[in-house]
Design a protein around this motif. Structure first.
Motif, PDB file in Angstrom:
ATOM      1  N   SER A  60      31.180  34.545 -13.291  1.00 38.60           N
ATOM      2  CA  SER A  60      30.831  35.077 -11.975  1.00 38.60           C
ATOM      3  C   SER A  60      29.512  35.857 -11.922  1.00 38.60           C
ATOM      4  O   SER A  60      29.139  36.338 -10.845  1.00 38.60           O
ATOM      5  CB  SER A  60      31.967  35.984 -11.484  1.00 38.60           C
ATOM      6  OG  SER A  60      32.017  37.159 -12.272  1.00 38.60           O
ATOM      7  N   THR A  92      31.892  31.526  -2.599  1.00 41.62           N
ATOM      8  CA  THR A  92      31.005  32.659  -2.384  1.00 41.62           C
ATOM      9  C   THR A  92      29.951  32.332  -1.333  1.00 41.62           C
ATOM     10  O   THR A  92      29.578  31.158  -1.159  1.00 41.62           O
ATOM     11  CB  THR A  92      30.305  33.034  -3.716  1.00 41.62           C
ATOM     12  OG1 THR A  92      29.258  33.961  -3.441  1.00 41.62           O
ATOM     13  CG2 THR A  92      29.698  31.820  -4.412  1.00 41.62           C
ATOM     14  N   GLU A  99      27.017  32.864  -1.724  1.00 44.87           N
ATOM     15  CA  GLU A  99      25.789  32.493  -2.442  1.00 44.87           C
ATOM     16  C   GLU A  99      25.517  30.993  -2.417  1.00 44.87           C
ATOM     17  O   GLU A  99      24.409  30.557  -2.713  1.00 44.87           O
ATOM     18  CB  GLU A  99      25.848  32.977  -3.902  1.00 44.87           C
ATOM     19  CG  GLU A  99      25.912  34.475  -3.988  1.00 44.87           C
ATOM     20  CD  GLU A  99      25.531  35.044  -5.347  1.00 44.87           C
ATOM     21  OE1 GLU A  99      24.903  34.341  -6.152  1.00 44.87           O
ATOM     22  OE2 GLU A  99      25.866  36.206  -5.581  1.00 44.87           O
ATOM     23  N   TYR A 102      24.576  29.901 -11.340  1.00 47.34           N
ATOM     24  CA  TYR A 102      25.908  30.345 -10.908  1.00 47.34           C
ATOM     25  C   TYR A 102      26.250  29.758  -9.539  1.00 47.34           C
ATOM     26  O   TYR A 102      27.279  29.099  -9.361  1.00 47.34           O
ATOM     27  CB  TYR A 102      25.975  31.883 -10.842  1.00 47.34           C
ATOM     28  CG  TYR A 102      27.119  32.392  -9.983  1.00 47.34           C
ATOM     29  CD1 TYR A 102      28.437  32.260 -10.393  1.00 47.34           C
ATOM     30  CD2 TYR A 102      26.876  32.974  -8.731  1.00 47.34           C
ATOM     31  CE1 TYR A 102      29.495  32.698  -9.587  1.00 47.34           C
ATOM     32  CE2 TYR A 102      27.916  33.409  -7.925  1.00 47.34           C
ATOM     33  CZ  TYR A 102      29.226  33.266  -8.359  1.00 47.34           C
ATOM     34  OH  TYR A 102      30.267  33.687  -7.562  1.00 47.34           O
ATOM     35  N   LEU A 115      26.404  45.360  -9.821  1.00 43.52           N
ATOM     36  CA  LEU A 115      25.597  46.493  -9.351  1.00 43.52           C
ATOM     37  C   LEU A 115      26.398  47.788  -9.110  1.00 43.52           C
ATOM     38  O   LEU A 115      26.082  48.823  -9.700  1.00 43.52           O
ATOM     39  CB  LEU A 115      24.824  46.127  -8.078  1.00 43.52           C
ATOM     40  CG  LEU A 115      23.948  47.277  -7.555  1.00 43.52           C
ATOM     41  CD1 LEU A 115      22.810  47.593  -8.507  1.00 43.52           C
ATOM     42  CD2 LEU A 115      23.408  46.971  -6.173  1.00 43.52           C
ATOM     43  N   PRO A 142      18.988  50.560 -13.378  1.00 45.90           N
ATOM     44  CA  PRO A 142      17.950  49.524 -13.260  1.00 45.90           C
ATOM     45  C   PRO A 142      18.004  48.823 -11.900  1.00 45.90           C
ATOM     46  O   PRO A 142      18.979  48.161 -11.578  1.00 45.90           O
ATOM     47  CB  PRO A 142      18.307  48.537 -14.393  1.00 45.90           C
ATOM     48  CG  PRO A 142      19.752  48.764 -14.680  1.00 45.90           C
ATOM     49  CD  PRO A 142      20.153  50.103 -14.167  1.00 45.90           C
ATOM     50  N   ARG A 166      22.454  42.908   0.449  1.00 48.00           N
ATOM     51  CA  ARG A 166      23.760  42.301   0.223  1.00 48.00           C
ATOM     52  C   ARG A 166      24.710  42.797   1.317  1.00 48.00           C
ATOM     53  O   ARG A 166      24.513  43.876   1.882  1.00 48.00           O
ATOM     54  CB  ARG A 166      24.312  42.684  -1.171  1.00 48.00           C
ATOM     55  CG  ARG A 166      23.468  42.144  -2.343  1.00 48.00           C
ATOM     56  CD  ARG A 166      23.537  40.636  -2.388  1.00 48.00           C
ATOM     57  NE  ARG A 166      22.797  40.009  -3.490  1.00 48.00           N
ATOM     58  CZ  ARG A 166      21.549  39.537  -3.396  1.00 48.00           C
ATOM     59  NH1 ARG A 166      20.870  39.660  -2.265  1.00 48.00           N
ATOM     60  NH2 ARG A 166      20.980  38.934  -4.420  1.00 48.00           N
ATOM     61  N   ASN A 206      19.720  47.124  -1.543  1.00 47.28           N
ATOM     62  CA  ASN A 206      20.219  47.607  -2.839  1.00 47.28           C
ATOM     63  C   ASN A 206      19.858  49.080  -3.075  1.00 47.28           C
ATOM     64  O   ASN A 206      20.685  49.860  -3.531  1.00 47.28           O
ATOM     65  CB  ASN A 206      19.633  46.765  -3.981  1.00 47.28           C
ATOM     66  CG  ASN A 206      20.196  45.359  -3.993  1.00 47.28           C
ATOM     67  OD1 ASN A 206      21.260  45.097  -3.422  1.00 47.28           O
ATOM     68  ND2 ASN A 206      19.498  44.437  -4.627  1.00 47.28           N
ATOM     69  N   ARG A 213      14.951  39.901 -10.874  1.00 50.16           N
ATOM     70  CA  ARG A 213      15.784  38.766 -11.300  1.00 50.16           C
ATOM     71  C   ARG A 213      15.048  37.467 -10.938  1.00 50.16           C
ATOM     72  O   ARG A 213      14.501  37.372  -9.829  1.00 50.16           O
ATOM     73  CB  ARG A 213      17.119  38.853 -10.565  1.00 50.16           C
ATOM     74  CG  ARG A 213      18.026  37.666 -10.745  1.00 50.16           C
ATOM     75  CD  ARG A 213      19.273  37.800  -9.869  1.00 50.16           C
ATOM     76  NE  ARG A 213      20.283  38.658 -10.458  1.00 50.16           N
ATOM     77  CZ  ARG A 213      21.419  39.022  -9.830  1.00 50.16           C
ATOM     78  NH1 ARG A 213      21.663  38.606  -8.607  1.00 50.16           N
ATOM     79  NH2 ARG A 213      22.301  39.788 -10.437  1.00 50.16           N
ATOM     80  N   HIS A 217      15.581  35.590  -7.414  1.00 53.27           N
ATOM     81  CA  HIS A 217      16.421  36.603  -6.739  1.00 53.27           C
ATOM     82  C   HIS A 217      16.591  36.330  -5.239  1.00 53.27           C
ATOM     83  O   HIS A 217      15.612  36.370  -4.482  1.00 53.27           O
ATOM     84  CB  HIS A 217      15.767  37.975  -6.944  1.00 53.27           C
ATOM     85  CG  HIS A 217      16.676  39.127  -6.677  1.00 53.27           C
ATOM     86  ND1 HIS A 217      16.286  40.428  -6.896  1.00 53.27           N
ATOM     87  CD2 HIS A 217      17.944  39.199  -6.219  1.00 53.27           C
ATOM     88  CE1 HIS A 217      17.274  41.243  -6.581  1.00 53.27           C
ATOM     89  NE2 HIS A 217      18.289  40.512  -6.155  1.00 53.27           N
ATOM     90  N   TYR A 239      18.477  44.494 -20.438  1.00 53.86           N
ATOM     91  CA  TYR A 239      17.717  45.593 -19.846  1.00 53.86           C
ATOM     92  C   TYR A 239      16.675  46.246 -20.755  1.00 53.86           C
ATOM     93  O   TYR A 239      15.738  46.856 -20.254  1.00 53.86           O
ATOM     94  CB  TYR A 239      18.677  46.672 -19.316  1.00 53.86           C
ATOM     95  CG  TYR A 239      19.528  46.168 -18.174  1.00 53.86           C
ATOM     96  CD1 TYR A 239      19.002  46.040 -16.895  1.00 53.86           C
ATOM     97  CD2 TYR A 239      20.851  45.797 -18.381  1.00 53.86           C
ATOM     98  CE1 TYR A 239      19.771  45.559 -15.844  1.00 53.86           C
ATOM     99  CE2 TYR A 239      21.638  45.323 -17.339  1.00 53.86           C
ATOM    100  CZ  TYR A 239      21.086  45.201 -16.070  1.00 53.86           C
ATOM    101  OH  TYR A 239      21.845  44.730 -15.037  1.00 53.86           O
TER     102      TYR A 239
END
Ligand code: NAD
Ligand code: TDX
Length: 339
Positions: free
Chosen positions: A85, A125, A127, A153, A193, A208, A217, A252, A276, A279, A336
């Protein structure tokens, strides 16, 4: 009624198991979960004390194992939460996403065909629709929005969705799909997140933030998602897709600042890091269909849900402290360190 819940040792699946056990005192639930890094049997500790609940360790890509389970248990309904996920992991290593999310779904669909169920529900999702531009707040994802996945994903989730709908059209399997926006709440793995912000703040570690932190989101409290799936199982029409979201769009960086304020920590811990790859800019669900057809609407406001979630992480420190050692530490450093 006997329900198979795959991926029930993960974040949303476990919340769904607790929700269903409390809402339907006459239902039996069997959880099939491979216990990957994201699955945690400790999450199901209370459920395991319930006679109406059973846990089976197993992989949805293991065809023989899945068929045997279906043969033995004679499920009425199967709900598929099992998946890889995390978008960032899919960028590092896409292969397992195709195997679990696409091939695993196919195995479950075949088992449902062979043994018969009154419903196969696929947890998908938002997405799969790709993203929306930041300068067009008038645009939302509807069920008619074209599939336009951005990450390995989301491409794997989109592939699974197409397969699920194909099994309906070709074989008449009674399927439904829900496409939900970002969830938050208890039992959320700290790589994502919101739990990462909480866990890092409690260790006074930097947060981060990818790119400029302007990405948007659409957050939904996990129990509102569980209620939506329950409604779709009972009232949703076979062959249909239902978008689930509560019009709760946040940048975010604003989410980060809200959690910092909630915990009384310093904004100095915010660290902007490399973005990302690929992104997605903005997700925003139009939930009109599930609202008008099934009477669903979210019940938890973001400011309350965040309070409850932060409090849950404060009260259940052992749950997440155990998760962030070992393999997670290696993942964190790879993702990271020197970013
Ligand atoms: P998660 O990573 O917390 O949990 C996934 C669970 O699936 C884990 O328990 C894991 O052990 C299990 N699993 C993984 N591979 C498996 C396999 N091959 N066989 C059996 N079990 C396996 O994920 P989550 O956040 O709870 O998401 C659950 C579902 O909801 C996923 O399908 C995801 O795509 C979807 N979704 C998530 C969100 C979100 O915000 N988290 C939003 C919309 C949709
Ligand atoms: O360290 C971070 N810093 C950061 O800025 C992490 C982990 C994330 N982010 C950003 C990326 C996203 O814009 O925060 C946003 C949320 O990131 P994630 O928690 O990784 O979620 P997202 O990529 O939006 O995907 C989630 O929602 C849809 C779930 O993980 C998916 O399973 C679900 O399908």
């Amino acid at each position: 009624m006997k329900i198979l819940v795959t991926g029930g040792a993960g974040f949303i699946g476990s919340n769904f198991i607790y929700y269903m056990l409390s809402q339907h005192p006459d239902y039996d639930i069997v959880c099939l979960d491979a216990l990957t890094y994201a699955g945690n049997l400790r999450t199901l500790e209370s459920a395991l004390k319930n006679k109406r609940f059973k846990f089976v360790k197993g992989d949805i890509t293991d065809r023989a194992g899945v068929l045997e389970l279906f043969r033995n248990e004679k499920f009425d309904i199967a709900v598929n939460f099992a998946a890889e996920s995390h978008v960032d992991r899919s960028i590092m290593d896409p292969g397992i996403f195709l195997s679990t999310n696409v091939m695993g779904t196919q195995v479950l669909l075949d088992a449902c065909r062979e043994f018969g169920v009154s419903r196969f529900h696929q947890i998908s999702t938002d997405e799969v629709y790709g993203d929306l531009p930041l300068d067009r707040p008038d645009l939302f994802f509807t069920e008619e929005t074209p599939i336009r996945a951005s990450s390995p994903y989301s491409a794997s989730k989109a592939g699974a969705d197409l397969l699920v709908l194909a099994y309906h059209r070709t074989f008449g399997l009674p399927v439904t799909i829900s496409r939900c926006s970002n969830n938050y709440g208890p039992y959320h793995f700290p790589e994502k997140l919101i739990p990462m912000i909480i866990v890092n703040l409690l260790h006074n570690k930097p947060i981060p933030v990818y790119g400029t932190g302007e990405n948007i989101r659409d957050w939904l409290y996990v129990e509102d998602h569980c209620r939506a799936v329950d409604l779709i199982l009972h009232k949703g029409r076979a062959g249909e897709v239902y978008n689930v979201g509560g019009h709760n769009e946040m940048k975010n960086i604003d989410v980060v600042k809200l959690v910092i304020a909630e915990l009384g920590k310093s904004e100095d811990l915010i660290t902007y890091v490399k973005d990302r790859a690929g992104h997605d800019k903005r997700y925003a669900i139009d939930p009109t269909k599930i609202q008008t057809e099934l009477g669903w609407s979210p019940q938890v406001k973001f400011k309350d849900g965040i309070k409850t979630t932060v409090q849950w992480y404060l009260d259940n420190r052992q749950w997440w402290e155990d998760l962030i050692s070992g393999d997670y530490l290696k993942y964190y450093e790879k993702m990271y360190l020197n970013r």
